[in-house]
Scaffold this active site. Sequence first.
Site: not given
Lengths: 495, 372
Positions: A80, A82, A169, A249, A377
Amino acid sequence: MPGDVTLPIWLRGGRIVDPANDVDLIGDLIVVDGTIRAVGKAAEVAAHARALEASGQTVRAVDLTEEQIVAPGFVDLHAHLREPGLELRETVQSGARAAARGGFTTICCMPNTQPVIDDRGVVEWVKALAAEAAIRVLPIAAITRDQAGAALTEMAELAEAGAVAFSDDGKPVKNAGMLRLALTYALPTGKPVINHCEDPDLVGQGVMHAGALATRLGLRGWPAAGETVMLARDLELARMTGGRYHAAHLSVAGSVDLVRRAKEQGLRVTAEVTPHHLLLSHAWVAGDREGLLAAPHPPSSTERGRSTFKADRVDLGRSLSDGSPPLHPQMGRGSGGGATSRYNTATKVNPPLRTLADAEALIGGLLDGTIDCIATDHAPHSAVEKACCFDEAAFGISGLETALGALMALVHAERLPLKRLIAALTSAPARAFALDAGTLGEGRRADVVVIDPHARWVVDPATFASQGRNTPLAGVELQGRVTMTICGGKIVFEG
Amino acid sequence: MSDRRNLLDLEDWSGDAITGMLDLAEQLRDQQQGHMSRQADTHHQADTPGVELETHCPGSEEEPHQAGSAAGAEFAGPQKLDVLRGQAVITLFYENSTRTRISFELAAKALGADVANMTATGSSVEKGESLLDTIKTLDAMGPAIIVLRHPASGAAETAARWCRAAMVNAGDGWHAHPTQALLDALTLRETLGDLAGKRIVILGDIQHSRVARSNCWALTALGASVVLCGPTTLLPQSFAAAYPDRAVSLTYDLDHALEGADAVMALRLQKERMAGGFLPSLREYRRHYGLTPERLAAYPSLPILHPGPMNEGIEIDPAVAHGPRSVIERQVANGVAVRMAVLAWAAGVLDIPEKMKDGTRKARKASEGHGR
């Protein structure tokens, strides 16, 4: 010198581990003009270097020991970053620097940005940001518009624009009919559809693994069935549609069994696992650092004593900057030596940390290939999103910079062969998403990482390149670190 | 200020420590109510589990017990003590409360403290101020103690890391309500005597109850066994493994639970649980788990506790709640005494003997070796 793309790099004498080409030998590797010119026995590679030098080229030679590992740059299918929209947490640039420090040269970024990566414009935006980044950043696009679960994105155009996979996700695709459509519609693109398996009706407001520990702490439980119920459904949909499905995950033993059976039955399924689900357990939420990363330092006598007294100093700055508890004896319940404070928000992640038995099953799944690859992740958060009560804290662990060091514990403990670990970080994820990465083949893009497998270091989030300092590993000693990352022939990290 | 200490939960408290806290509560109550004899007794018992009021109490020089007469109870009338004179206590409540907040306030005032009360409604919390910022702001004003009630489990433990003031947990989510468990223990001790070997039933919505959790620790530390009883949806099996070295058992049959019980504590059944689908109907709940006169007919002297507020007619019938066996008002009265003891202890002004049971936690988890 870092940044000089034209200078050939000659890595001499390390252990070259390249699972994509079934290579594991002591030798040399030379990078010229952004590609791998030669790799193999020292004598053969040296000839290339000498030829370059003879033609007047300066060659940067890096001498390695036979212990040091030369591997393909790591590939992360789940990060991620962002940006756009949540730049307080991370930007593409800061995330890419963190990736470089962690040995990653290709990372796939999740679309739960603001706006969501759900149309061509946002894909182009992220690609423009990625063009400036230290390493290769590939966008994953949303399955449904605004991740709302109601209408498919323009998957064909998104794939054309460069999306490497599809995922909502952070939000599961709750509606089975919608996931069926997504798996079907995505078929011609060849891109996988990823689901974050979390049945919202079973998980509710759960914040940690459901069980006796959550009961004792008074925290809402996130049951294992919350994952397996949806995964089982998804696998049936993959069977029904013939779609290309990737499970994000995996965190519980039951999920490993489900994926194992699906693969035996020939479904087009791949799966990933995170370093924290392989190595940590829910006991970390209760302040017990159990498992392979239990802090090795014995507690000092002052910390062990009857510390009914508070220290005079309240070091808020530290607790905020690294997400770890302040270091006074009184303040955490625990004190060094395998124990830290309870309700540490840095341990809050989704799916949650599970039991050691689950971690064992995940390691087993990685060993036998049920689980294809390791993905971080990486989920950076700002300090304010973690400096709060456990219930209120954001889910997520900043994982790019600690992945290799943490995972090496599996190798040192002889739970996972080095070659399998490297494959799970390179060739396997590249294969899962059909990426041109994860190999040291001659003539291929020069994405290379150098690892010192024995270097000991203590995780200090204050030194992270990531803006996310949220890691449960703060203060934990790891063994093994990345010493050089080369991306496209360019040294992007050296330390 | 270096001797301030937190009361976050009772998970590593020994029976002796809890007994010490209950003794302190009784002594402070007697002293505050003007019964001087017990205080003088304390004087003689300095080496036994008891308190050292005279060494730490700032006002002790002027107190009449110095005269030394231990013969009979002298009643001097309710009075304010000087134990916390000049110290500030802030109560910070993120949830509604009657008993807990008022009894903390009365307890602090009885000890001579200056008290300020803050609730989430009508404060900067409504402007979005975080718990961290609120705690830092209040702490900057230099209180000796912050009393915190918060809907998130672990809130007090987390907030304690952010402040210099002693942190007293007045209820955190589903996790702990240590002063409630102490006042329950005091009430039970007054009613039953020594709790060793006694069997206490906790009845109702165990899953969402911080009162039940704190009582599991406190009552078993005092030697009692705890029987948790409630509907399966509100008493998950995970409770069976949550207290591995404690005498805590589960049953789903109230009549079975009542056999051999020495006391019953009914918990509040929050009506929100209906919306959550935990129960088909309040009628069915009352039928199986309500404390009705009919069900209790075979146990005419069984003491009944309830932490309040009650849903009369659901978990407890009015005839039981206000009947002769009810000690519910006794619990409320003891709440003030227990909180006086806790505040005096937390401020570091009064001590109790041997707070920790040696190795309590170590026995449970070898990797944890800590005290507080």
